[in-house]
Design a protein around this motif. Structure first.
Motif, mmCIF file in Angstrom:
data_model
loop_
_atom_site.group_PDB
_atom_site.id
_atom_site.type_symbol
_atom_site.label_atom_id
_atom_site.label_comp_id
_atom_site.label_asym_id
_atom_site.label_seq_id
_atom_site.Cartn_x
_atom_site.Cartn_y
_atom_site.Cartn_z
ATOM 1 N N GLY A 108 0.828 -1.192 0.000
ATOM 2 C CA GLY A 108 0.000 0.000 0.000
ATOM 3 C C GLY A 108 0.868 1.250 0.000
ATOM 4 N N ASP A 109 0.235 2.429 -0.038
ATOM 5 C CA ASP A 109 0.971 3.679 -0.123
ATOM 6 C C ASP A 109 1.445 4.199 1.236
ATOM 7 O OD1 ASP A 109 -0.903 5.001 -2.952
ATOM 8 O OD2 ASP A 109 0.957 3.832 -2.850
ATOM 9 N N TYR B 36 13.143 -3.663 -4.894
ATOM 10 C CA TYR B 36 11.950 -2.837 -4.892
ATOM 11 C C TYR B 36 12.367 -1.394 -5.108
ATOM 12 C CZ TYR B 36 8.844 -6.483 -3.082
ATOM 13 O OH TYR B 36 8.090 -7.612 -2.942
ATOM 14 N N LYS B 38 10.987 2.671 -4.661
ATOM 15 C CA LYS B 38 10.011 3.448 -3.900
ATOM 16 C C LYS B 38 10.123 4.930 -4.244
ATOM 17 C CE LYS B 38 8.200 4.276 0.724
ATOM 18 N NZ LYS B 38 8.014 5.721 0.538
ATOM 19 N N ALA B 41 6.019 9.218 -0.988
ATOM 20 C CA ALA B 41 4.568 9.183 -0.759
ATOM 21 C C ALA B 41 3.882 8.006 -1.459
ATOM 22 C CB ALA B 41 3.906 10.492 -1.183
ATOM 23 N N GLU B 42 4.656 7.022 -1.883
ATOM 24 C CA GLU B 42 4.065 5.805 -2.447
ATOM 25 C C GLU B 42 4.690 4.595 -1.761
ATOM 26 O OE1 GLU B 42 3.561 7.476 -7.029
ATOM 27 O OE2 GLU B 42 4.337 5.467 -6.650
ATOM 28 N N GLY B 43 3.991 3.461 -1.842
ATOM 29 C CA GLY B 43 4.574 2.231 -1.330
ATOM 30 C C GLY B 43 5.618 1.680 -2.283
ATOM 31 N N PRO B 44 6.504 0.804 -1.794
ATOM 32 C CA PRO B 44 7.489 0.167 -2.682
ATOM 33 C C PRO B 44 6.790 -0.666 -3.753
ATOM 34 C CG PRO B 44 8.048 -0.176 -0.364
ATOM 35 C CD PRO B 44 6.664 0.382 -0.390
ATOM 36 N N PHE B 89 15.347 -0.583 -2.662
ATOM 37 C CA PHE B 89 15.588 -1.500 -1.557
ATOM 38 C C PHE B 89 15.887 -2.891 -2.109
ATOM 39 C CE2 PHE B 89 14.354 1.039 2.042
ATOM 40 C CZ PHE B 89 13.401 1.923 1.567
#
Lengths: 116, 111
Positions: A108-109, B36, B38, B41-44, B89
């Motif tokens: 998720g974010d 990953y 990233k 303000a976002e997920g990986p 990552f």
């Protein structure tokens, strides 16, 4: 596309409060994870779950608990919030991998939580 | 005890050139390695992975190399683009779906 939704992007709470962070995934994934991300420390696993009502401690479970009553939802609970729990919290989900393949985690974010 | 290490916190590369991100690990029982990416303000988001039985995996501009004897893996991005600017990552898996992440490397690609 896999969608992992965290209920809040930003959250401000006070020391001692009980805090709930919610995460929902829509791809029927068996695995769900909670991480926290801190500068210089990367992503650290708090708790994970392989199935409904099943949970296992990650690397930093102290001060946290989790709940997984339904397959699509995984909740992180801060029993009594403290200032050192101010962080970015990330939820992820994945299918169970069967060797030799690997199923990547989908994130998720994030929820940026501030404890005052 | 940091089992997965990314010793370079940041890397700056000119657009069009190669970016090489490095990762070292200590546990020889890891069976899968992942990268990953990233954005703020976002997920990986998952980028590329490699099994411990291989030494190279390629996907478009991204190639991951694994050197098991040195316990070292690297991610090559060729050619680098400004949109590649992000935190990367590396992560390792030990026979289960639980991942151990490194601390991340911030890549900046400048024109």
């Amino acid at each position: 596309d896999v969608k992992v939704t965290q209920s809040s992007r930003y959250l401000v709470k006070r020391t001692g409060e009980k805090v709930f962070l919610e995460c929902v995934q829509d791809m029927d994934h068996e695995n769900m994870f909670w991480y926290r991300q801190d500068p210089g420390l990367g992503l650290r696993l708090i708790y994970f779950s392989y199935d409904v009502k099943m949970k296992e401690k990650g690397d930093i479970p102290e001060g946290y608990s989790v709940s997984r009553e339904k397959k699509e939802r995984f909740s992180l609970i801060l029993e009594s919030a403290s200032t050192n729990q101010t962080s970015m919290y990330l939820c992820a989900s994945s299918r169970i991998s069967s060797a030799p393949s690997n199923q990547p985690q989908h994130f998720g974010d994030g929820t940026r939580l501030s404890i005052l | 005890d940091q089992q997965v290490k990314q010793n370079s916190p940041s890397l700056s590369v000119q657009e069009g050139r190669i970016s090489i991100l490095n990762c070292d690990y200590t546990n020889s029982m890891f069976d899968y390695f992942l990268w990953y990416k990233k954005y703020p303000a976002e997920g990986p988001t998952f980028l590329i992975s490699i099994s411990s039985i291989k030494d190279k995996n390629e996907d478009g501009r991204f190639t991951v190399f694994l050197n098991k004897s040195a316990k070292h893996l690297s991610l090559h991005i060729v050619p680098s683009q400004p949109g590649d600017s992000a935190v990367y990552f590396c992560a390792a898996r030990k026979l289960t779906d639980k991942l151990i992440f490194g601390t991340g490397t911030r890549l900046q690609v400048f024109p």
